[in-house]
Design an enzyme around this catalytic site. Structure first.
Site, short mmCIF file in Angstrom:
data_model
loop_
_atom_site.label_atom_id
_atom_site.label_comp_id
_atom_site.label_asym_id
_atom_site.label_seq_id
_atom_site.Cartn_x
_atom_site.Cartn_y
_atom_site.Cartn_z
CG ASP A 180 -2.13 -0.85 1.07
OD1 ASP A 180 -2.37 -1.29 -0.05
OD2 ASP A 180 -2.82 -1.10 2.08
CE LYS A 206 -8.15 0.44 -3.65
NZ LYS A 206 -8.38 0.76 -5.06
CG MET A 238 -10.18 5.35 5.41
SD MET A 238 -10.61 3.98 4.30
CE MET A 238 -11.89 3.15 5.27
#
Length: 493
Positions: free
Chosen positions: A259, A281, A396
């Site tokens: 990641d 991402k 998030m």
């Protein structure tokens, strides 16, 4: 398509560790002292043909004992008139810098690697602390900065490496040719040697160990070779939070798909030969599509590769592991999961906070603040989330923080409910903001959106419960600097 960033496989080295094969090779040692004797004995132990130039001085007792045992040759001549041709190494114990400089200059002129004892400015190579399980030999260097530290590290390693390791290493040497004849380089051969390593730390080899090992070689050689994928949780960023199982997966991988949030320090722990591919991402940025990542894992595993899908935090907590596992299982690819420390747990530890402190929280809830569409999920049960006896951790949710605050207050959660925001949790640049639910939007403006953000809502984050020091001071238990702290009146549960 993987992004172009290619991390270095090795960070900068102060020195390059090398191992000289000295058996039967001529080596010169200049000096009659105990220090010269120790270096001469060390070189003799490596099989070198050691000549000690005394330069007219009287040899110490240790040198005389080495000569009597036939391990070194003593000569009364000075090193200046000694034979330097074909020397592999040259060492000296010099009284002053002038002699040391002269010795170093002669060695350079002859093209011989040199070392002047306790004078690093006049050395082309250095000795480190040694852990001897020959043929396994471990060298430790601090680049001369802290020899005592090197010795302390050696003692630690000594306790980790069993004495029987020498026997296993000898067994490996005797079988290497036969193993190489049956197993081709690559996955099959590495599978065997990983099995061998597990055995080598389990005790002394039994009498029939060689036969059992060769049976295992035959089994591996005749079995169909298929690749696999392991989803590995890398934790929030601090490499010391990796599990031992995660470390082993990184050390055995052929390919690592990592990641964008994985720290370089964690990648540094991976197998050097492993190919590293960034499949980042990030919200609001150009990213790899999940379909492309799934296809990469399938393609690599089908060629027999051991693939590690390295994910920030825990793969099972908002890590899209479900989609990847489903794709791999549908294709018949073996898949396993190694959990990691999720960001909420790391934040709780870093602030000495109990997320389920029994005086004010009967449950903890992990909620995503980011749906597939990039906005706040439209199917959240806000009435349940607004429960004042629950600690809620929002992942998030940086760009939707204002909407989250408004929805929770609208459902009856007090605007004065404590909130803790953190970015880059457990890393050197971790940043925190402490305030109230009403001020959540302002807190996010201070923290910013450039780095991964987590925030917690609940009474456990009051200074009374979390501990004033952990929230307000500039050092957390991770011993990392913490920036951007806002004061909050102490609230009780």
């Amino acid at each position: 398509m993987a992004n172009a960033r290619a991390p270095a496989r090795m960070e900068e080295l102060a020195v390059l560790p090398l191992f000289f094969r000295l058996k039967g090779r001529p080596v010169l040692v200049a000096g009659a002292s105990e220090a010269a004797a120790w270096k001469a004995e060390l070189l003799a132990a490596a099989g070198a043909d050691v000549t000690v130039c005394l330069g007219g001085e009287k040899a110490c007792d240790e040198l005389l004992a080495l000569e009597k045992a036939g391990r070194v040759r003593l000569q009364a001549v000075n090193w200046q008139v000694a034979e330097w041709r074909d020397l592999s190494l040259a060492l000296a114990d010099c009284d002053d810098d002038a002699e040391a400089e002269a010795f170093a200059a002669r060695a350079r002129a002859e093209g011989v690697p040199f070392n002047v004892i306790d004078k690093p400015a006049f050395c082309s190579f250095q000795f480190g602390s040694i852990v001897n399980r020959s043929p396994v030999v471990v060298g430790i260097s601090t680049d001369g900065a802290a020899p005592i530290l090197g010795q302390a590290i050696r003692r630690r390693i000594e306790t980790l490496l069993p004495k029987a390791l020498a026997e296993w290493a000898g067994l490996a040497a005797s079988l290497r040719e036969a193993i190489g004849a049956q197993l081709k380089p690559g996955g099959a051969r590495r599978t065997f040697w990983e099995h061998f390593v597990d055995l080598s730390f389990s005790g002394r080899p039994e009498e029939d160990a060689a036969e059992r090992l060769m049976t295992r070689v035959t089994q591996i050689a005749t079995a169909p070779q298929t690749g696999s994928v392991t989803l590995v949780g890398a934790g929030p960023g601090d490499p010391e939070l990796l599990t031992l199982k995660a470390m082993r997966a990184l050390q055995s991988a052929d390919v690592i798909l990592f990641d964008d949030l994985i720290s370089p320090e964690i990648l540094e722990l991976a197998r050097r030969e492993a190919k590293r591919m960034l499949v980042g991402k990030r919200g609001g940025r150009t990213s790899c599509r999940q379909e492309d990542i799934n296809r990469m894992m399938l393609d690599l595993a089908r060629t027999g590769k051991r693939v590690v899908r390295l994910k920030s935090g825990d793969p099972s907590v908002f890590g899209r592991s479900g989609e990847e596992i489903a794709a791999l299982r549908q294709a018949g690819i073996p898949v396993s999961v190694i959990p990691g420390v999720t960001a909420a747990s790391a934040l709780a530890a870093g602030t000495t906070t109990s997320l389920t402190h029994r005086d004010c929280a009967q449950s903890v809830r992990f909620v995503t603040g980011h749906s597939k569409k990039g906005a706040l999920p439209d199917d959240l049960d806000w009435r349940a989330i607004a429960d004042p006896t629950t600690t809620t951790m929002f992942y998030m949710g940086g760009r939707t923080a204002g909407e989250i605050s408004a929805r929770l207050i609208a459902e009856g959660l007090s605007p004065e409910t404590p909130v803790l925001i953190a970015s880059n949790i457990s890393r050197a640049d971790e940043k925190r903001w402490h305030g109230t639910l009403a001020g959540l939007s302002e807190g996010m403006k201070e923290i910013g959106h450039d780095n991964p953000v987590l925030f917690g809502v609940g009474r456990v984050f009051s200074r009374k419960m979390a501990g004033k020091e952990a929230i307000d001071e500039t050092q957390a238990v991770f011993h990392k600097p913490v920036h951007g702290v806002q004061a909050l009146p102490a609230l009780s549960c």
